[in-house]
Design an enzyme around this catalytic site. Sequence first.
Site, PDB file in Angstrom:
ATOM      1  CG  ASP A   1      -1.796   1.160   1.250  1.00  0.00           C
ATOM      2  OD1 ASP A   1      -2.775   1.533   0.633  1.00  0.00           O
ATOM      3  OD2 ASP A   1      -1.440   2.072   2.418  1.00  0.00           O
TER       4      ASP A   1
ATOM      5  CD  GLU B   1      -2.172   2.260  -3.379  1.00  0.00           C
ATOM      6  OE1 GLU B   1      -3.659   2.428  -3.934  1.00  0.00           O
ATOM      7  OE2 GLU B   1      -1.708   2.175  -2.296  1.00  0.00           O
TER       8      GLU B   1
END
Length: 651
Positions: free
Chosen positions: A320, A356
Amino acid sequence: MFKIEKGFPLLGCKLVEKWGYFGIYATKAEQMILKIYQYVYEETPLVEVVLNKVDDSTGDIFHIGVSDIEEGFAYSWQVVGEKGEISPPLIDPYTRSLSAFPKGSNHYKNIILKDKIYTKHRPHIPWEETIIYEMHVGAFTKSPTSGIEEREKGTYEGILKKLPYLKALGVTSLELLPVFKWNKHTLFNKHPITQETLQDEWGYNTIAFFALQETYATDKGVLGEVKAFRNFIETMHQNGMEVILDVVYNHTGEGGKDGKLFNFKALAPEVYYKWHNGYHRNDAGTGNTLNNKHLITKQLILDSLRYWVVCMGVDGFRFDLASILMQNQDGNWYEGSLVEDIANDPMLSHVKLIAECWDAKGAYDVGRMPYPYAEWSDCYRDTMRRFIRGDQGMTNAVARCLTGSEIQFQDVRKGKSHSIQFITAHDGFTMWDLVSYQHKHNALNGEDNRDGNNNNYSHNCGEEGETQKESVLSLRRKRMKNYFALLLLSQGVPMLLMGDEVGRTQKGNNNAYCQDNEISWMDWDLVEKNKELLEFVARMIGFRKQSNCFKKAYSNQLKVTFHGVNYNEPDWSYYSCSLAVQIEVESEKLYIMMNNYIEPLMFELPKASKGWQLIVDTSQPESFVACQLKLQASRYSMNPFTVCVFKACEK
């Protein structure tokens, strides 16, 4: 009678022949209080030891050995500061399991677990043959329509009950939203109807990087979640499927200045967190940012990742806001970052690594991650959304997406199999909502519809939200098939969102992070209601798996050419809404045609010595067909907003 010795300067708790060796890193402590309990619910400890900085530490690591310690015992640490102030019981950053005590409180006891190496066979699915299915463990089976036992709903066991469904769908790898222990109580917004304070249901506020969220296991006993997860991983592997974890190493659930204290703030806040002018840096948008440049924090994360691979059998990770993992105290990239350490690690570099590549403060680094990281392709997502909804000037970008070359990787060792291609993900519209809503509808999140992305590139096909108009519903179903067809015929690595294959809706909510109800749950009634769509997706996945054009063994032979309504005449003009692509390897040839124009178009087919077989026409009710065209049939009329797939006949 328990025996005490100084032990080794290690971190966490290690069991060695009935001895428990405890260690914790703390720069703010003059003393550390260690309490050990036989049972987590006990209030009186079996052993209580006060460790002094001078006598019981090596540098900033307090450590001690205690005899007669067993797996399942509980323990807690407390910091004693310079002025004698004592902290509440703290989570050991290296704890393998946690239990709240008293029940429902925000104070936890650490549970002792003896590490075991995962020795079962792992699938090791090549990137080129991977099909990812992103899911929330709880939401997948919590619905009353799931048809499983009440106690198994929302658990790993619940997923295993649905394993036949997942195998029939054809996906190869489950990507689980965060499963590490997290702080649910980070929100202040209230449900606009009930006025109840909402909770974080997604799990992106981790408070323990080695411990699991216990609610995802049916076994509520001590270490029950560990046993359930191990069984889940082993069963998935036995069925030839992988498990990838969505992990959050960019911030913690302690929040900012006024956030809850769990551990890092009391132990070494200047080490574990980034600071700016006396305040927490907030690059993740959650109140703090982990200081991944410091050796202690970096080591904690590397040890955590290795634990999940070596001891629990995990097959990969999705990082993330991975840009933060490359940034120094000032938010700039630097040499020798955590991202590079992971990429060079002798164990971690051999599992699936997905990044990401942005953060909440505006950093955008897609294409910059080193080998072997794959990267989420927001370029693919936005390009395909705009093309399918009818935007002009998109054919060139669509062509790059189909070949897996939409990301310009700086590391020349990376290629199309490092692009994670998707139309939808957890943070955004579901695919059904993408074709049903022009605007987000997030009022139930309690933020006056301010949260969630406003740039969805969606189109409601004529009516906002739910409708009974068959013309609108028909166009929505066709556009969904178009999305799935292009996604599964592109050369990158496809990722599907849980429930898209059956038209799951969130009623227009594109940020359901605080919804643990029918908005976010998988509605299993849709499996029957939208079985034709489900069958289409499963057959598209099956077609991709069978085709040599998407297999690792043939990747070096691949030849791709582009065309328009006329063969060898691609139309790259701004107003073009049509494109054809020919994909061929030795012994196989595919011809994919896209008409995104408002009227039918006549496409010329290239010559094929034995004719063409029509595989897919998304404008037909039964979109998978088997109609072999004769050699003289050199053209095919395509309906508006349609994708067709032809395969050269072999006989």
